[in-house]
Design a protein around this motif. Structure first.
Motif, PDB file in Angstrom:
ATOM      1  N   ARG A  37      30.033  41.111  34.729  1.00  0.00           N
ATOM      2  CA  ARG A  37      31.124  41.561  35.605  1.00  0.00           C
ATOM      3  C   ARG A  37      31.070  40.853  36.962  1.00  0.00           C
ATOM      4  O   ARG A  37      32.088  40.457  37.509  1.00  0.00           O
ATOM      5  N   LYS A  41      33.904  38.239  38.300  1.00  0.00           N
ATOM      6  CA  LYS A  41      34.630  38.529  39.536  1.00  0.00           C
ATOM      7  C   LYS A  41      34.523  37.357  40.507  1.00  0.00           C
ATOM      8  O   LYS A  41      35.501  36.971  41.141  1.00  0.00           O
ATOM      9  N   GLN A  45      37.646  35.147  41.999  1.00  0.00           N
ATOM     10  CA  GLN A  45      37.886  34.966  43.432  1.00  0.00           C
ATOM     11  C   GLN A  45      37.866  33.506  43.854  1.00  0.00           C
ATOM     12  O   GLN A  45      38.442  33.149  44.863  1.00  0.00           O
ATOM     13  N   ALA A  52      43.286  36.908  36.695  1.00  0.00           N
ATOM     14  CA  ALA A  52      42.428  37.734  37.549  1.00  0.00           C
ATOM     15  C   ALA A  52      43.187  38.996  37.913  1.00  0.00           C
ATOM     16  O   ALA A  52      44.391  38.957  38.171  1.00  0.00           O
ATOM     17  N   SER A  56      40.329  42.374  41.736  1.00  0.00           N
ATOM     18  CA  SER A  56      39.329  41.301  41.869  1.00  0.00           C
ATOM     19  C   SER A  56      39.674  40.358  43.015  1.00  0.00           C
ATOM     20  O   SER A  56      38.793  39.852  43.701  1.00  0.00           O
TER      21      SER A  56
END
Length: 108
Positions: A37, A41, A45, A52, A56
């Motif tokens: 996870r 993430k 980003q 996404a 997030s």
């Protein structure tokens, strides 16, 4: 569960986070979930993933968030932790107090 789309950097990041979680006492499956996870993430980003979630993209990075929400940083103890401590201390009126008021009362 490393992904084929991950770069070598993300694979190393995954392994590092997984080993850290295992050292903290998480089970194997939970450590893998935390690591995957976190890496996914970070990828979202940094524009490395095709899709996404809104969360997030808007939330702070996992590496920064971990330090702020670990209850050792500037935020200190949570409201629930303070409330439980006030209950153990037998402080009356604690149910109507906010976090700042609980902190103030517990310092005394």
């Amino acid at each position: 569960m490393p992904q084929a789309a991950w770069s070598n950097k993300r694979e190393r990041q995954y392994q590092h986070i997984k080993s850290s979680a295992l050292k903290r006492g998480s089970g194997e499956e939970r450590a893998e979930e935390i690591a995957a996870r976190t890496v996914n993430k970070e990828r979202a980003q940094h524009g490395e993933s095709k899709e996404a979630s809104k969360l997030s993209m808007q939330d702070m990075s996992p590496s920064r968030r971990g330090g702020l929400r670990s209850h050792k940083g500037s935020g200190g103890r949570t409201y629930r932790q303070l409330y439980a401590e006030a209950a153990r201390a037998g402080i009356k009126g604690r149910s109507g107090m906010n976090k700042a008021e609980l902190e103030k009362v517990l310092v005394r």
